[in-house]
Write a protein that holds these residues in place. Structure first.
Motif, PDB file in Angstrom:
ATOM      1  N   LYS A 312      26.252  78.148  19.290  1.00 13.28           N
ATOM      2  CA  LYS A 312      24.957  77.677  19.781  1.00 13.28           C
ATOM      3  C   LYS A 312      24.414  76.536  18.925  1.00 13.28           C
ATOM      4  O   LYS A 312      23.640  75.714  19.391  1.00 13.28           O
ATOM      5  CB  LYS A 312      23.950  78.826  19.789  1.00 13.28           C
ATOM      6  N   GLU A 313      24.820  76.522  17.655  1.00 15.08           N
ATOM      7  CA  GLU A 313      24.298  75.552  16.708  1.00 15.08           C
ATOM      8  C   GLU A 313      25.434  75.087  15.797  1.00 15.08           C
ATOM      9  O   GLU A 313      26.218  75.903  15.306  1.00 15.08           O
ATOM     10  CB  GLU A 313      23.182  76.204  15.889  1.00 15.08           C
ATOM     11  N   ALA A 314      25.529  73.787  15.602  1.00 15.30           N
ATOM     12  CA  ALA A 314      26.580  73.225  14.743  1.00 15.30           C
ATOM     13  C   ALA A 314      25.987  72.817  13.399  1.00 15.30           C
ATOM     14  O   ALA A 314      24.889  72.254  13.335  1.00 15.30           O
ATOM     15  CB  ALA A 314      27.231  72.019  15.409  1.00 15.30           C
ATOM     16  N   THR A 315      26.723  73.113  12.329  1.00 15.22           N
ATOM     17  CA  THR A 315      26.292  72.759  10.976  1.00 15.22           C
ATOM     18  C   THR A 315      27.071  71.544  10.499  1.00 15.22           C
ATOM     19  O   THR A 315      28.302  71.532  10.559  1.00 15.22           O
ATOM     20  CB  THR A 315      26.512  73.926  10.002  1.00 15.22           C
ATOM     21  N   PHE A 316      26.360  70.528  10.029  1.00 15.29           N
ATOM     22  CA  PHE A 316      26.970  69.309   9.507  1.00 15.29           C
ATOM     23  C   PHE A 316      26.558  69.112   8.049  1.00 15.29           C
ATOM     24  O   PHE A 316      25.499  69.570   7.627  1.00 15.29           O
ATOM     25  CB  PHE A 316      26.526  68.079  10.308  1.00 15.29           C
ATOM     26  N   GLU A 317      27.410  68.396   7.326  1.00 12.16           N
ATOM     27  CA  GLU A 317      27.082  68.012   5.951  1.00 12.16           C
ATOM     28  C   GLU A 317      27.138  66.499   5.839  1.00 12.16           C
ATOM     29  O   GLU A 317      28.155  65.895   6.193  1.00 12.16           O
ATOM     30  CB  GLU A 317      28.047  68.656   4.961  1.00 12.16           C
ATOM     31  N   LEU A 318      26.066  65.891   5.391  1.00 11.41           N
ATOM     32  CA  LEU A 318      26.027  64.451   5.145  1.00 11.41           C
ATOM     33  C   LEU A 318      26.345  64.211   3.678  1.00 11.41           C
ATOM     34  O   LEU A 318      25.675  64.742   2.797  1.00 11.41           O
ATOM     35  CB  LEU A 318      24.640  63.895   5.486  1.00 11.41           C
ATOM     36  N   LYS A 328      21.540  71.087  10.956  1.00 11.38           N
ATOM     37  CA  LYS A 328      21.947  71.977  12.045  1.00 11.38           C
ATOM     38  C   LYS A 328      21.476  71.381  13.365  1.00 11.38           C
ATOM     39  O   LYS A 328      20.285  71.069  13.524  1.00 11.38           O
ATOM     40  CB  LYS A 328      21.380  73.383  11.842  1.00 11.38           C
ATOM     41  N   LEU A 329      22.401  71.232  14.321  1.00 15.94           N
ATOM     42  CA  LEU A 329      22.100  70.604  15.594  1.00 15.94           C
ATOM     43  C   LEU A 329      22.548  71.502  16.738  1.00 15.94           C
ATOM     44  O   LEU A 329      23.599  72.153  16.658  1.00 15.94           O
ATOM     45  CB  LEU A 329      22.798  69.244  15.723  1.00 15.94           C
ATOM     46  N   ILE A 330      21.773  71.514  17.825  1.00 13.03           N
ATOM     47  CA  ILE A 330      22.147  72.267  19.013  1.00 13.03           C
ATOM     48  C   ILE A 330      22.792  71.324  20.031  1.00 13.03           C
ATOM     49  O   ILE A 330      22.829  70.104  19.827  1.00 13.03           O
ATOM     50  CB  ILE A 330      20.917  72.962  19.636  1.00 13.03           C
ATOM     51  N   LYS A 331      23.262  71.903  21.134  1.00 13.99           N
ATOM     52  CA  LYS A 331      23.891  71.116  22.194  1.00 13.99           C
ATOM     53  C   LYS A 331      22.908  70.068  22.718  1.00 13.99           C
ATOM     54  O   LYS A 331      21.721  70.315  22.861  1.00 13.99           O
ATOM     55  CB  LYS A 331      24.338  72.046  23.326  1.00 13.99           C
ATOM     56  N   MET A 332      23.421  68.854  22.975  1.00 12.25           N
ATOM     57  CA  MET A 332      22.693  67.688  23.471  1.00 12.25           C
ATOM     58  C   MET A 332      21.793  67.055  22.405  1.00 12.25           C
ATOM     59  O   MET A 332      21.113  66.068  22.683  1.00 12.25           O
ATOM     60  CB  MET A 332      21.866  68.011  24.720  1.00 12.25           C
ATOM     61  N   LEU A 335      22.914  62.913  16.949  1.00 11.88           N
ATOM     62  CA  LEU A 335      23.332  62.883  15.551  1.00 11.88           C
ATOM     63  C   LEU A 335      22.516  61.879  14.740  1.00 11.88           C
ATOM     64  O   LEU A 335      22.738  61.728  13.540  1.00 11.88           O
ATOM     65  CB  LEU A 335      24.828  62.572  15.435  1.00 11.88           C
ATOM     66  N   GLU A 336      21.576  61.217  15.401  1.00 11.34           N
ATOM     67  CA  GLU A 336      20.667  60.336  14.679  1.00 11.34           C
ATOM     68  C   GLU A 336      19.859  61.117  13.655  1.00 11.34           C
ATOM     69  O   GLU A 336      19.416  60.578  12.641  1.00 11.34           O
ATOM     70  CB  GLU A 336      19.717  59.637  15.660  1.00 11.34           C
ATOM     71  N   LYS A 337      19.670  62.421  13.916  1.00 16.99           N
ATOM     72  CA  LYS A 337      18.970  63.282  12.965  1.00 16.99           C
ATOM     73  C   LYS A 337      19.702  63.301  11.628  1.00 16.99           C
ATOM     74  O   LYS A 337      19.085  63.428  10.567  1.00 16.99           O
ATOM     75  CB  LYS A 337      18.865  64.702  13.540  1.00 16.99           C
ATOM     76  N   ILE A 338      21.028  63.180  11.683  1.00 18.51           N
ATOM     77  CA  ILE A 338      21.828  63.180  10.450  1.00 18.51           C
ATOM     78  C   ILE A 338      21.827  61.810   9.812  1.00 18.51           C
ATOM     79  O   ILE A 338      21.650  61.667   8.606  1.00 18.51           O
ATOM     80  CB  ILE A 338      23.276  63.616  10.758  1.00 18.51           C
ATOM     81  N   HIS A 339      22.043  60.772  10.645  1.00 20.95           N
ATOM     82  CA  HIS A 339      22.077  59.402  10.120  1.00 20.95           C
ATOM     83  C   HIS A 339      21.626  58.448  11.223  1.00 20.95           C
ATOM     84  O   HIS A 339      22.077  58.554  12.368  1.00 20.95           O
ATOM     85  CB  HIS A 339      23.484  59.032   9.651  1.00 20.95           C
ATOM     86  N   PRO A 340      20.720  57.508  10.918  1.00 23.21           N
ATOM     87  CA  PRO A 340      20.173  56.621  11.956  1.00 23.21           C
ATOM     88  C   PRO A 340      21.220  55.769  12.665  1.00 23.21           C
ATOM     89  O   PRO A 340      20.988  55.321  13.786  1.00 23.21           O
ATOM     90  CB  PRO A 340      19.173  55.747  11.173  1.00 23.21           C
ATOM     91  N   ALA A 341      22.377  55.532  12.032  1.00 25.09           N
ATOM     92  CA  ALA A 341      23.409  54.711  12.664  1.00 25.09           C
ATOM     93  C   ALA A 341      24.061  55.403  13.848  1.00 25.09           C
ATOM     94  O   ALA A 341      24.790  54.782  14.616  1.00 25.09           O
ATOM     95  CB  ALA A 341      24.480  54.333  11.629  1.00 25.09           C
TER      96      ALA A 341
END
Length: 972
Positions: A312-318, A328-332, A335-341
């Motif tokens: 339901k939720e994916a965990t990313f590391e920057l 942590k991001l959900i479907k749809m 990824l701008e939340k992680i990095h503006p690029a």
């Protein structure tokens, strides 16, 4: 390959053997009168001779140590120089010179044990030593047995056979090999039934043989640990330790003020021989090392790693310059939340093992992408590069008259990605291998190599193989079995007719596995900061052998080591470690020492013929050090000035990059000045969209075809490789200047059907499918690049093309879409000006110099010298001006990007009767050096501001002063 051939009497190995043998010269030999005398080693006695011999050997070998009566003898040999061979030959020589015939070898782990057993049992080793000594080793292997409750427990046969063996077997030397786990096991303290020995406990039985003990990898046997205490229960006559690394011990000493302080030193015991890393590299006893760092443009070496998912939720590391942050991001979710690029990228599908991104890229746990080039995973780029490099080496070495077969080793995180039938890494590897072979076959003329390539092409799966511990819960025996399989296939791997040349493993390099023809290591997983870099490369340092099994001398070989930019300093760390282990003084001048440590004291005393007490008294009197030996202000500079000799062998060119820490410093806004800027600021913050003014589909088709003809959309120019080589000069390891290589030659690969490729590309580029097909009919080479990477790469390049061709090939128009403006970087949601903002939004550099009177902020933060001069410059006509905070103004650009200018000015002109709003983009370079992308962005900005007659726009270059631009603009 029939066998490996070992050379006799290599100087560095022979010297180590002779050093050990000479320790026992002149010592008394005590034999036994009891009935079991033939089952024991003779006793060597003579403390004075022993200590005298050690001192002489240390002097001969230039070792500054003091001998002791300890029965431990140390030999330091760097990884890859043949420790196992050396101590095996030492066993034969001690037998020959003194009649010692019972040896126990203790290794730390099962993999090392398996490797040692494989070496001692190999026919070529047996034959090699039998030819020299007319004797062989009778190997006894102590290993664990599964308990069987229904049967009586018997003493391990290996212990029984080793202890019973007598010296009347004149052509045999008895060697028992065991590992730390067995030394600590219950087996060694269990009472067994036996009728042959006085004791029934394994420790006691082995003790009675008066063994010579050999320790491999001594740093794994700390003398404070239980394992070492159990080793001493064997009551060995002598313990001979062989290793590249030795344990450390903490000692307490008194400084000049009689205060106690703790320091760590290497715990050598009667060190009699050293072959350090610099000597090993300098004398071509090992391969050199070249590091290949996969990286992007400067400032864009950032990693986003997919860590985990619960469905339901994916965990990313920057990971940004070693700073790490979890998202942590959900479907749809974007990824701008992680990095503006990554504002155009979102999660399209999500399950517990994988995620599918909106650009078609599928990520599995552990996969990494770069925010600025997320068309490919980092793993994909590195695997591709390593395979390409491998075939370059292979072509060179397998087309020679005497051939060498290179091997490449990959380290991966996820076993299933390789082991599963449709595993991502497996499929990717086979695709790249197939593509490279097909490309080589187009031009290859050497008959042998051409046939070898054809044989490989017939069954790509045979070109690679892996070894793993499949389940961490399984016993060590499972690991040992798998490792043994690959070890016993060493000759098969080296066979030039065997197509297998790529090996995959989950482990970072460990002792116990080696193959001399490892020419490349591609590290797709992190090793952790505690792992020695020499240990990491160690299994690949051995010099290669040719098709006849002969070691090759007289040629410089290199181990290619592939890492991503998160280990950008890998080679620097390796150089640092080599010099440290070789007793070189390594100082990072960016982070100089804050204390007069043990190493500095020792070096000063040695180089200037001083004793420690005199030195410390001098430095105290000169006000250089505190009572605890910490440097006072400028204390380290005093040491550099007055004791320069200790720095002559310092590592050159070693720069340590500092991690970028989050800047929480604030910069105050001169609130009263904002009212003059308000109208311009709100105009800049209006929300607009960009419209493409393309007349019809025929015009767009012509545009896209021009893109295909003008660009190279199937090649990625952004990825580059940084090459770093270690060189040894004057007994010191140095880092050769980095070489940046633009790697644009990407091997053609097709993994999709044309119709599937067309549909996916149409969806990704938002281009009519029929239009795409018409264009590709005129660009048929697309058939060689039908894969997901091409789709992702084409999207990026077409967007860049749209950006560069806007205005010249088609028109654009900006349209306002909403009246909503606030909040902004300078205002809150109600439009009220803030009192302060983060200084990092204005600039990363700071100066205490005074800012201009009409500047919006009260301090001088800047990003370039040109900006700094602008902020300091007072101009009477300027009412107010500001550095535009980063990412606050985003002008839409064709191709989906955005653009932000640097300065905003409000100016009085025409005798103060009129106001002029002026926007400036600063470029701290000459106009001719401006990149194409920047030129295109500036054209968009000019178009944006041309639509608004109240705002003028100019670009300021390095040779222009801001006052000149303002004079120019005021004449308009």
């Amino acid at each position: 390959m029939a066998k490996l051939n070992f050379e006799k009497n290599l100087p560095h190995q022979q010297k180590a053997v002779e050093s050990v043998v000479d320790v026992f010269k002149g010592m008394e030999r005590l034999s036994f009168e009891s009935v079991d005398k033939h089952h024991k080693n003779i006793l060597l006695r003579g403390n004075q001779e022993y200590k005298r011999n050690i001192k002489k050997i240390q002097i001969d070998n230039s070792i500054d140590q003091t001998p002791t009566f300890s029965n431990i003898i140390d030999i330091m040999m760097e990884t890859g120089t043949g420790k196992t061979y050396t101590y095996t030959k030492t066993i034969f020589e001690l037998n020959k010179q003194y009649g010692i015939f019972k040896f126990i070898i203790v290794v730390p782990t099962l993999p090392i044990k398996a490797g040692t057993i494989s070496f001692l049992k190999s026919p070529e080793v047996i034959e090699h030593f039998k030819e020299q000594y007319n004797k062989t080793i009778n190997l006894h292997i102590l290993e664990s047995k599964k308990n069987n409750k229904n049967k009586k427990s018997f003493m391990p046969s290996s212990i029984m056979d080793f202890a019973k063996a007598g010296d009347f077997e004149k052509n045999k030397i008895q060697v028992l090999i065991t590992n730390a786990g067995m030394i600590n096991s219950k087996t060694m303290t269990t009472t067994f039934d036996n009728i042959f020995f006085n004791s029934s406990i394994p420790f006691d039985i082995l003790k009675e043989t008066n063994p010579f003990l050999i320790i491999d990898e001594p740093h794994k046997f700390d003398t404070k640990n239980t394992t070492w205490k159990n080793i001493l229960k064997l009551n060995p006559q002598f313990i001979i330790r062989y290793g590249a690394t030795f344990p450390q011990k903490e000692i307490v000493r008194k400084n000049i003020f009689k205060e106690k302080e703790k320091i760590k030193i290497i715990d050598y015991q009667n060190l009699i021989y050293t072959l350090n890393a610099v000597e090993a590299f300098n004398n071509n006893l090992v391969k050199g090392v070249i590091g290949y760092i996969t990286e992007f443009e400067a400032g864009k070496n950032i990693i986003v790693k997919f860590v985990n998912s619960d469905g339901k939720e994916a965990t990313f590391e920057l990971i940004d310059n070693k700073n790490k942050k979890i998202f942590k991001l959900i479907k749809m979710a974007s990824l701008e939340k992680i990095h503006p690029a990554m504002k155009d990228l979102f999660i399209e599908k999500l399950n517990k093992t994988t995620i599918l991104l909106s650009n078609g890229l599928e990520l599995k746990k552990g996969d990494k992408i770069n925010p600025f080039a997320y068309s490919q995973t980092i793993q994909e780029i590195m695997i591709k590069k390593a395979i390409k490099h491998h075939f370059e080496l292979e072509k060179e070495y397998l087309t020679k008259e005497v051939k060498i077969k290179p091997l490449t080793l990959f380290f991966i995180d996820n076993i299933s990605e390789y082991r599963d039938e449709n595993g991502y890494i497996k499929k990717l590897t086979e695709t790249f291998i197939k593509a490279e072979i097909e490309e080589l076959l187009k031009t290859e003329t050497d008959e042998y190599y051409k046939n070898y390539l054809k044989k490989s092409l017939q069954n790509i799966s045979q070109t690679h193989g892996g070894y793993f511990a499949q389940d961490k819960k399984e016993s060590d025996e499972v690991i040992e079995k798998e490792i043994n399989e690959i070890l016993h296939d060493k000759l098969s791997l080296l066979d030039i007719d065997n197509p297998r040349r790529f090996i995959f493993s989950k482990w970072t390099l460990k002792e116990g596995w080696d193959n001399p023809n490892i020419f490349q290591i591609c590290k797709l997983r992190g090793s952790g900061s505690e792992i020695s870099k020499l240990q990491e490369v160690g299994r690949g340092l051995r010099l290669p052998v040719n098709q006849y099994g002969n070691r090759i001398k007289g040629k410089q070989f290199y181990l290619n080591y592939f890492v991503d930019w998160t280990e950008n300093d890998f080679v620097e760390q390796l150089v640092n470690e080599i010099n440290k282990k070789s007793n070189k003084l390594v100082i990072d001048e960016n982070n100089p020492p804050v204390k007069l440590n043990e190493d500095l004291i020792k070096r000063i005393c040695e180089n200037y013929n001083l004793d420690e007490e005199t030195l410390l008294e001098t430095l105290d009197n000169e006000n250089v050090i505190k009572r605890n030996n910490d440097f006072k202000e400028n204390g380290y500079e005093y040491i550099k000035k007055h004791y320069p000799l200790i720095f002559e062998d310092n590592l050159k060119g070693n720069k340590v990059k500092k991690s970028t820490q989050k800047d929480t410093k604030k910069i105050k806004i001169r609130v009263e000045k904002y009212k003059e800027l308000k109208e311009l600021w709100e105009k800049l913050n209006e929300k607009v969209i960009l419209e493409y003014k393309i007349k019809n589909e025929e015009e767009f088709e012509k545009l896209f075809l021009d893109f295909l003809n003008s660009y190279t959309p199937f090649k990625d120019e952004k990825i580059q490789e940084k090459k770093q080589k270690i060189e040894i000069q004057e007994k010191e390891a140095l880092l050769q200047e980095n070489i940046s290589i633009s790697d644009v030659d990407i091997t053609s690969i097709s993994t999709m059907r044309y119709d599937d490729f067309l549909k996916e590309l149409s969806k990704t580029l938002y281009i009519n499918l029929i239009t795409l097909h018409k264009c590709f009919l005129q660009k048929k080479e697309i058939n060689n690049y039908l894969n997901q990477s091409t789709i992702r790469l084409m999207k990026e390049k077409f967007n860049n093309y749209l950006m560069s061709c806007a205005l010249s090939k088609f028109e654009i128009e900006y349209k306002k879409i909403t009246n909503s403006i606030h909040p902004t970087k300078l205002t809150d949601k109600n439009g009220k000006v803030k009192k302060e903002i983060n200084s990092s939004d204005i600039g990363v550099e700071y100066s205490s110099e005074k800012v201009a009177n009409n500047y919006l902020f009260d301090e001088l933060f800047f990003d370039s010298d040109l900006e700094k001069e602008n902020i300091k410059t007072n101009i009477d006509e300027v009412i107010v001006f500001t550095k535009i905070p980063k990412n606050s103004i985003k002008i839409p650009i064709a191709g989906g990007k955005s653009y932000s200018p640097d300065f905003a000015y409000v100016i009085n002109y025409k005798n103060g009767e009129k106001k002029l709003n002026f926007i400036v983009e600063t470029k701290n370079l000459d106009e001719y050096a401006l990149r194409n992308e920047e030129v295109a962005k500036i054209k968009h900005a000019q178009k944006f501001f041309d639509n608004n007659i109240e705002i003028k726009f100019k670009t300021q270059f390095s040779n222009q002063k801001i006052i000149e631009l303002i004079k120019e603009i005021c004449k308009i």
